[in-house]
Design an enzyme around this catalytic site. Structure first.
Site, PDB file in Angstrom:
ATOM      1  CD  GLN A 199      -3.389  -4.528   6.517  1.00  0.00           C
ATOM      2  OE1 GLN A 199      -3.254  -3.568   5.762  1.00  0.00           O
ATOM      3  NE2 GLN A 199      -4.112  -5.590   6.192  1.00  0.00           N
ATOM      4  CE  LYS A 202      -3.813  -2.428   2.122  1.00  0.00           C
ATOM      5  NZ  LYS A 202      -4.492  -2.892   3.327  1.00  0.00           N
ATOM      6  CG  ASP A 260      -9.668   0.163   4.656  1.00  0.00           C
ATOM      7  OD1 ASP A 260      -9.454  -0.101   3.462  1.00  0.00           O
ATOM      8  OD2 ASP A 260      -8.944  -0.224   5.592  1.00  0.00           O
TER       9      ASP A 260
END
Ligand code: NAP
Length: 281
Positions: free
Chosen positions: A97, A53, A120
């Site tokens: 994460q 990422k 997200d």
């Protein structure tokens, strides 16, 4: 008939080129898009994901920060760090994460991220915005699936879409996005009595289960579009999806391969959400 493969690598490249242009325009105005990625603990797969990422951010001209913490970081300390990032004007997106160590409540952490930086799209507010048709951030994997379908030129209006899987991160938001595109949507799950009955009627099938060979050729209507979200291993340890791709290719009109289909799109849509967050200011 042999289905056309929907190339997620190529589509990702095209979308990332567009994102890089938008990032350059923002940077020229002194508003370089910024993504903060937080990793807690030593999960090896998570380390690979965050590295990818952060690298992707660099490739499209974003500013990014990667904060790595030991597994014994307290929940309070993590929440404090998120609060600081919520107030940092150089950061437009915050990603924590998953999975987190067991002593940290993931829901509390997700809800601590400001909705305007929830790239997200996992928070209850973001989910509510998606449900009610407001302009929140769409969860990256289903958003990527929609782009893959869109890339075939297929019009979902009035078509029947079947989503296999009802997780909060893939199945449910996928169904909502298909609904927004005016498809008629059926959601199947582990308690669905006759999965094949539903999939055989589908113009579009999205498989998001996590079990290989869930969708076989006899379960697919001729000419259907098949999107394979699953990430599994076959007997030889090779990455495979939920769909029996070789056989389904002979029935479907379009199908995403694994690897090279949905996988590359997920990070791309994270970049898309982040540039959009920066544009929203
Ligand atoms: P999940 O949370 O485990 O959800 C799986 C869903 O599949 C559940 O809703 C479950 O039903 C349903 N299911 C299980 N067995 C079934 C069966 N026999 N028939 C019909 N439905 C069944 O998984 P997820 O996070 O949604 O992810 C799904 C897959 O996508 C995994 O392989 C994951 O690795 C992959 N994935 C890939 C990407 C990517 O970027 N390519 C991103 C995210 C996820 P119940 O709700 O009834 O248990």
């Amino acid at each position: 008939m042999s289905a056309q493969l929907i190339d997620g690598v190529l589509l990702s490249q095209q979308l990332r080129a567009e994102i890089a242009q938008r990032a350059a325009a923002l940077t020229a105005k002194g508003n370089k898009p910024g993504l903060a990625v937080i990793l807690v603990g030593e999960d090896p797969a998570s380390h690979v994901y965050v590295r990818n990422k952060v690298k992707a951010c660099g490739d499209v001209g974003f500013h990014s920060i990667l904060e790595k913490y030991d597994a014994d970081l307290s929940e309070a300390a993590l929440l404090e760090r998120i609060a600081a990032l919520n107030n940092d004007p150089s950061i437009h997106g915050i990603l924590v994460q998953m999975p987190l160590p067991r002593h940290i409540n993931p829901n509390k952490v997700i809800e601590a991220i400001s909705t305007s930086k929830d790239v997200d799209g996992y928070s209850v507010l973001s989910a509510g915005e998606l449900m009610t048709g407001l302009t929140g951030f769409r969860p990256c994997t289903p958003y990527g699936c929609m782009k893959l379908i869109e890339s075939t030129g297929y019009d979902l209006r009035g078509k029947h879409a079947v989503v296999i899987g009802r997780s909060n991160t893939v199945g449910k938001p996928m169904a909502l996005l298909l609904l927004q595109a005016n498809a008629t949507v059926t959601i199947c799950h582990s308690a669905t009595a006759d999965l094949a009955y539903h999939t055989r009627q589908a113009d579009v099938v999205v498989a998001a289960v996590g079990r290989r060979n869930t969708l076989t050729a006899d379960m697919v209507k001729p000419g259907a579009i098949v999107i394979d979200v699953g990430m599994n291993r076959d007997d030889s340890g090779k990455l495979c999806g939920d769909v029996d791709t070789a056989a389904v290719r002979e029935v479907a009109s379009h199908i995403t391969p694994v690897p090279g289909g949905v996988g590359p799109m997920t990070i791309t849509m994270l970049l898309m959400n982040t540039v959009e967050a920066a544009e929203r200011g």
